[in-house]
Design an enzyme around this catalytic site. Structure first.
Site, PDB file in Angstrom:
ATOM      1  N   SER A  77      28.016  17.266  56.803  1.00 33.06           N
ATOM      2  CA  SER A  77      27.569  18.106  56.846  1.00 33.06           C
ATOM      3  C   SER A  77      29.483  18.917  56.389  1.00 33.06           C
ATOM      4  O   SER A  77      29.086  20.197  56.138  1.00 33.06           O
ATOM      5  CB  SER A  77      28.786  18.387  58.770  1.00 33.06           C
ATOM      6  OG  SER A  77      27.206  18.697  58.549  1.00 33.06           O
ATOM      7  N   LYS A  80      28.346  21.249  53.579  1.00 33.24           N
ATOM      8  CA  LYS A  80      27.518  22.949  54.265  1.00 33.24           C
ATOM      9  C   LYS A  80      28.238  24.098  53.036  1.00 33.24           C
ATOM     10  O   LYS A  80      27.305  24.826  52.602  1.00 33.24           O
ATOM     11  CB  LYS A  80      26.936  22.840  55.143  1.00 33.24           C
ATOM     12  CG  LYS A  80      26.516  21.905  55.748  1.00 33.24           C
ATOM     13  CD  LYS A  80      26.417  21.945  57.492  1.00 33.24           C
ATOM     14  CE  LYS A  80      24.855  20.909  57.737  1.00 33.24           C
ATOM     15  NZ  LYS A  80      24.994  20.977  59.120  1.00 33.24           N
ATOM     16  N   TYR A 202      17.680  18.990  51.385  1.00 29.53           N
ATOM     17  CA  TYR A 202      18.864  19.184  52.790  1.00 29.53           C
ATOM     18  C   TYR A 202      19.717  17.773  52.445  1.00 29.53           C
ATOM     19  O   TYR A 202      20.413  17.237  52.595  1.00 29.53           O
ATOM     20  CB  TYR A 202      18.963  19.850  53.639  1.00 29.53           C
ATOM     21  CG  TYR A 202      19.401  19.683  54.829  1.00 29.53           C
ATOM     22  CD1 TYR A 202      21.404  20.190  54.918  1.00 29.53           C
ATOM     23  CD2 TYR A 202      19.382  19.023  55.541  1.00 29.53           C
ATOM     24  CE1 TYR A 202      21.760  19.856  55.574  1.00 29.53           C
ATOM     25  CE2 TYR A 202      20.497  18.398  56.805  1.00 29.53           C
ATOM     26  CZ  TYR A 202      21.570  18.616  56.907  1.00 29.53           C
ATOM     27  OH  TYR A 202      22.503  18.742  58.405  1.00 29.53           O
ATOM     28  N   TYR A 254      32.066  22.740  63.679  1.00 30.51           N
ATOM     29  CA  TYR A 254      30.676  23.310  65.211  1.00 30.51           C
ATOM     30  C   TYR A 254      31.637  24.004  66.416  1.00 30.51           C
ATOM     31  O   TYR A 254      32.463  25.092  66.393  1.00 30.51           O
ATOM     32  CB  TYR A 254      30.223  22.333  65.579  1.00 30.51           C
ATOM     33  CG  TYR A 254      30.201  20.741  64.553  1.00 30.51           C
ATOM     34  CD1 TYR A 254      29.769  21.537  63.442  1.00 30.51           C
ATOM     35  CD2 TYR A 254      30.578  19.775  63.951  1.00 30.51           C
ATOM     36  CE1 TYR A 254      29.025  20.417  62.195  1.00 30.51           C
ATOM     37  CE2 TYR A 254      30.557  19.203  63.538  1.00 30.51           C
ATOM     38  CZ  TYR A 254      29.392  19.099  62.126  1.00 30.51           C
ATOM     39  OH  TYR A 254      29.383  18.274  61.115  1.00 30.51           O
ATOM     40  N   VAL A 272      29.502  13.987  59.815  1.00 27.16           N
ATOM     41  CA  VAL A 272      28.897  13.000  61.026  1.00 27.16           C
ATOM     42  C   VAL A 272      29.380  11.422  60.237  1.00 27.16           C
ATOM     43  O   VAL A 272      29.139  10.689  60.697  1.00 27.16           O
ATOM     44  CB  VAL A 272      27.515  13.004  61.332  1.00 27.16           C
ATOM     45  CG1 VAL A 272      27.835  13.882  62.798  1.00 27.16           C
ATOM     46  CG2 VAL A 272      26.681  12.934  60.685  1.00 27.16           C
TER      47      VAL A 272
END
Ligand code: GLN
Length: 421
Positions: A77, A80, A202, A254, A272
């Site tokens: 992530s 992103k 992705y 998050y 992660v």
């Protein structure tokens, strides 16, 4: 983490004092062996749980590394915000926010989190929003989209990054929840491609292999307003860098983003794979790596390292740093002029809005009593765009005095009012 002990810095190691500072922060984090490797992507369980590294890259282009800073892991992530930036660079803010919101979701990364009225994912830093971002990148196939994403990530890192094929296979084989998110956004009309193409791009993007040093350079590129401080390449525009770090500030960790903002206060993004990027605008980027994660999917020791760094060195971006230096170094009167003396204001340093406000508020009353107010920018090193515009227009606005001489004159031998500060 409990309240930090007061920190007494030791005499720095002069070979690399910043590395010594990072080493010490690694020592604080090392005993934090709680948390667990991400296992929902089976291949991620192969990481060495003890790995621990950090790197810091300054906007001037120096890199300092500590521990396992060259150990590779998948970006996950942490990709992103960078793909969000590439989508913004390609399509502009208005188009991108037709597809994704910029609100913190306050939910886990893999939540089914879509705005009820529009079907847009709430933000680009959780999976639903990130898959939509990958779908917006130009290309008809997953491979074409990924080729553009890959080139963009390479430009952020200033080197050619590998794809970890086995992690990719593993994500592809177990990514049904992400496919479900893609289909939901497709049915809401916010996906820019088919769900298969979007998730294909992705999954590859998440499987790009990086190390802590790469993350530090990627973050330093954002800190440097979009120009990579190592390669010198402009990767994204300044506006795009600012929009991207805004979202990292509000949504990067998050459902722990608010807690992070209070305790660490640096725009950041976790993944992660165990990586975290963080940055201090205009100063540096940091990458940390330690693969054991807390319940929210953030690296346990990564959080300890960044929180410790922030507390020890006062890095919170909203830290009160005191009023800036006054830009007025000296005020001189020159009474030789007939019909009222001139005032010469010698200005200095960097002048942004607050400095311009001070100069204009203090000196405006001196305009109009017959003499000329001379603003001398010879010792000014930088003027912000808005401040420069205010100063440039001043002689015209002030006009001529009763003696026919200008009320305000600007002395700018270095052209600091003209350049793009
Ligand atoms: N590839 C991972 C996923 O989609 C990324 C999640 C993460 O790093 N939080 O589930």
């Amino acid at each position: 983490m409990a309240d930090a002990e007061p920190y007494e810095p030791t005499i720095p190691d002069l070979r690399d004092p910043i590395r010594a500072a990072l080493d010490s922060v690694l020592d604080v984090a090392r005993p934090h062996t709680d948390g667990a490797l991400a296992s929902y992507i089976p291949e991620l369980t192969r990481a060495d749980p003890e790995a621990l590294g950090a790197a810091l890259a300054s906007v001037r282009g120096s890199v300092h590394e500590s521990g396992d800073s060259e150990t590779t892991f998948t970006i996950q992530s942490v990709s992103k915000p960078f793909v969000f930036a590439l989508a913004l660079e390609q399509s502009g803010l208005a188009e991108v926010i037709r597809h994704v919101g910029v609100e913190p979701s306050g939910e886990p990364f893999n939540a089914i989190s879509l705005e009820p009225a529009t079907g847009r994912p709430l933000n680009p830093l959780i999976n639903a929003g990130a898959i939509v971002m990958s779908s917006l990148i130009t290309g008809d196939t997953a491979a074409e989209k990924f080729a553009i994403i890959h080139a963009g990530l390479n430009a952020f890192a200033a080197r050619e990054l590998d794809l970890d094929e086995s992690v990719f296979e593993s994500e592809h084989a177990t990514g049904d929840r992400n496919r479900a998110l893609a289909y939901l956004t497709q049915s809401a009309g916010t996906l820019g491609s088919t769900a298969e193409v979007a998730t294909g791009a992705y999954f590859r993007q998440c499987s790009v292999s990086v190390n802590a040093r790469d993350l530090a350079i990627m973050a330093a590129t954002l800190a440097n307003g979009g120009r990579n401080p190592i390669s010198g390449e402009r990767v994204i525009g300044e506006d795009v860098a600012r929009w991207t770090t805004s979202v990292m500030t509000s949504c990067g960790m998050y459902d722990a983003s608010g807690d992070w903002l209070v305790h660490v206060g640096l725009p950041a993004k976790s993944g992660v794979g165990g990586g975290i990027v963080a940055m201090q605008p205009e100063e540096f980027g940091i990458g940390t790596f330690s693969p054991r994660l807390d319940a929210r999917g953030n690296s346990v020791r990564g959080i300890v390292m960044l929180r410790t760094l922030s507390e020890r060195y006062g890095l919170h971006m909203l830290q009160h740093r005191g009023a800036p230096h006054s830009p007025i170094a000296q005020l001189e009167r020159d009474d030789r002029v007939e019909g009222g003396g001139d005032t010469i204001a010698r200005l200095r340093g960097e002048v942004f809005f607050a400095g311009a406000e001070e100069v204009l508020t203090r000196l405006a009353p001196l305009v109009g009593d017959g003499g000329c107010l001379v603003l001398d920018f010879s010792n000014v090193t930088r003027v912000g765009d808005a401040a420069a515009a205010l100063f440039r227009g001043l002689p015209d606005v002030a006009g001529l005095g009763p003696d026919g001489r200008p009320r305000v004159a600007v002395l700018d031998p270095e052209g600091v009012l003209v350049g793009d500060a």
